[in-house]
Design an enzyme around this catalytic site. Structure first.
Site, PDB file in Angstrom:
ATOM      1  N   HIS A  17      27.003  58.435 -29.114  1.00 26.64           N
ATOM      2  CA  HIS A  17      26.522  59.747 -29.563  1.00 26.64           C
ATOM      3  C   HIS A  17      27.038  60.046 -30.964  1.00 26.64           C
ATOM      4  CE1 HIS A  17      30.546  61.345 -29.064  1.00 26.64           C
ATOM      5  NE2 HIS A  17      30.598  60.720 -27.904  1.00 26.64           N
ATOM      6  N   ASP A 286      31.731  55.704 -26.797  1.00 27.69           N
ATOM      7  CA  ASP A 286      32.559  54.602 -27.305  1.00 27.69           C
ATOM      8  C   ASP A 286      33.069  53.741 -26.157  1.00 27.69           C
ATOM      9  OD1 ASP A 286      34.232  56.620 -26.359  1.00 27.69           O
ATOM     10  OD2 ASP A 286      35.501  56.702 -28.142  1.00 27.69           O
TER      11      ASP A 286
END
Length: 387
Positions: A17, A286
């Protein structure tokens, strides 16, 4: 490389994101770690920001240009793309902005399974199996990594820097723990249906550094970014060691990576065999990217012009090529991301001012003279995760 002989056939893009606000579950913790007042945000905690949306729009525009360069051109009548996001605001919104930047006006649905703010199991980094056997495996991998890299010893200067920036000795957290920042005890939190954590200075450090990074990427006034106490790229580079090592130890280590990535890898396998879409975009975190790269045995890497190993808004692009002459299929993976400077300046990226491209390497596999891997080398890794 003789790229003219290779035709891009299909891509699966896994994006992190874009720029968000700090996570709500870290706010009280951050406030305890320093006597200073933290800057306020004008978006809900954990949400993609307006600036984050703008940068994702730029990235989407570049992505469509890059695909067109590879002879993959989507039309409004045939928007040959599948988009699937984790069901959190920041991931769904990132997908929306990427698509708007790439194919504004096209009728492209953003697929997510659950109501907003409910984690999709495909992207969920929570512990699936907290048996003592699995936990011991994880602890052993962390210990082996530390012995190999002397991670905790090497982080001492970065811990000292964090402590100084926070003025940690005058914080509520110091009053409770009564020890130096680097001496806060380590503990692996490994509980089923909860996110794994390596508690101690590494976990505290990543929360703090993420907050500083988000201020920097959001172009806060310099006196507000870490209260004006980070003044050089060298400081950022040293601080980022904490973030990168935390992600590596907690999400990239083999046991956790393989457990966390199974559903995602099965999803990728389905997409690779689905003839309906040439372009497939998945939006996660991540932790998602780190686990995938660990599970599929990609080689360690250092991204040029970036201090983060899993930069915000960055994407891993898994690419299948058809060799024009032989008809054989080949594999290539690239990390495509905005540089540390590009994220700070917020400048538009496009085919003439591109983001960074870094080719990822596979362990225990040899590329051909053109830099491509046999498709079989990659596919057999995917097949290892089939039910």
């Amino acid at each position: 490389m003789n790229n003219n002989q290779y035709q891009l056939d299909k891509v699966v893009i896994l994006s992190r994101h874009g720029i968000r606000t700090p996570l709500e579950n870290t706010i009280a913790f951050l406030e305890k770690s320093s006597p200073f007042k933290w800057p306020s945000w004008d978006h809900a905690y954990g949400y993609l920001t307006t600036r984050g949306g703008v940068l994702e729009t730029f990235f989407g525009h570049y992505l469509s240009q890059w695909l067109e360069q590879q002879n993959i051109k989507l039309t409004p009548e045939n928007p040959d793309i599948y988009v699937y996001a984790n069901s959190l605001q920041r991931t769904v919104a990132t997908a929306q902005f990427l698509v708007a930047g790439a194919y504004a006006g096209y009728d492209i649905p953003i697929v997510h399974k659950y109501t907003i703010e409910k984690m999709d199991p495909i992207f969920d980094p929570s512990v699936k199996n907290d048996s003592s056997e699995i936990k011991q495996k994880v602890l052993k991998e962390i210990e082996e990594a530390d012995q190999k890299e002397a991670i905790f010893k090497n982080l001492a200067p970065a811990y000292k820097m964090v402590s100084d920036i926070l003025d940690y000795p005058h914080s509520q957290l110091y009053a409770e723990l009564k020890c130096d920042f680097a001496d806060i005890p380590y503990e692996l939190h490994f509980v089923k249906n909860e996110e794994p954590e390596l508690r101690g200075p590494l976990a505290i450090g990543i929360c703090v550094i993420d907050a500083f990074l988000l201020q920097y990427y959001s172009a806060f006034p310099k006196e507000q970014i870490a209260w004006g106490r980070i003044t050089s790229q060298e400081q950022w580079q040293q601080l980022m060691q904490i973030r990168n090592h935390y992600i590596d130890l907690v999400f990239h280590s083999r046991t956790i990576a393989r457990h966390n990535s199974k559903l995602l890898i099965n999803k990728i396998d389905d997409l690779l065999h689905n003839k309906n879409y040439k372009v497939n975009l998945l939006v996660g975190h991540d932790s998602t990217i780190a686990a995938l790269l660990g599970a599929l045995d990609f080689a360690p890497y250092q991204l040029p012009n970036q201090f983060e190993n899993t930069p915000i808004g960055g994407m891993v692009i898994l690419q299948r090529y058809r060799h024009v002459t032989s008809g054989k299929y080949f594999f290539k993976a690239e990390y495509v991301y905005q540089s540390f400077e590009q994220l700070y300046t917020g400048e538009a990226i496009d085919i003439n001012n591109p983001p960074q491209h870094y080719q990822l390497k596979l362990l225990n596999a040899t590329p051909n003279s053109d830099g491509f891997y046999s498709w079989h080398d990659f596919e057999k890794r995917i097949k290892d995760f089939q039910p």
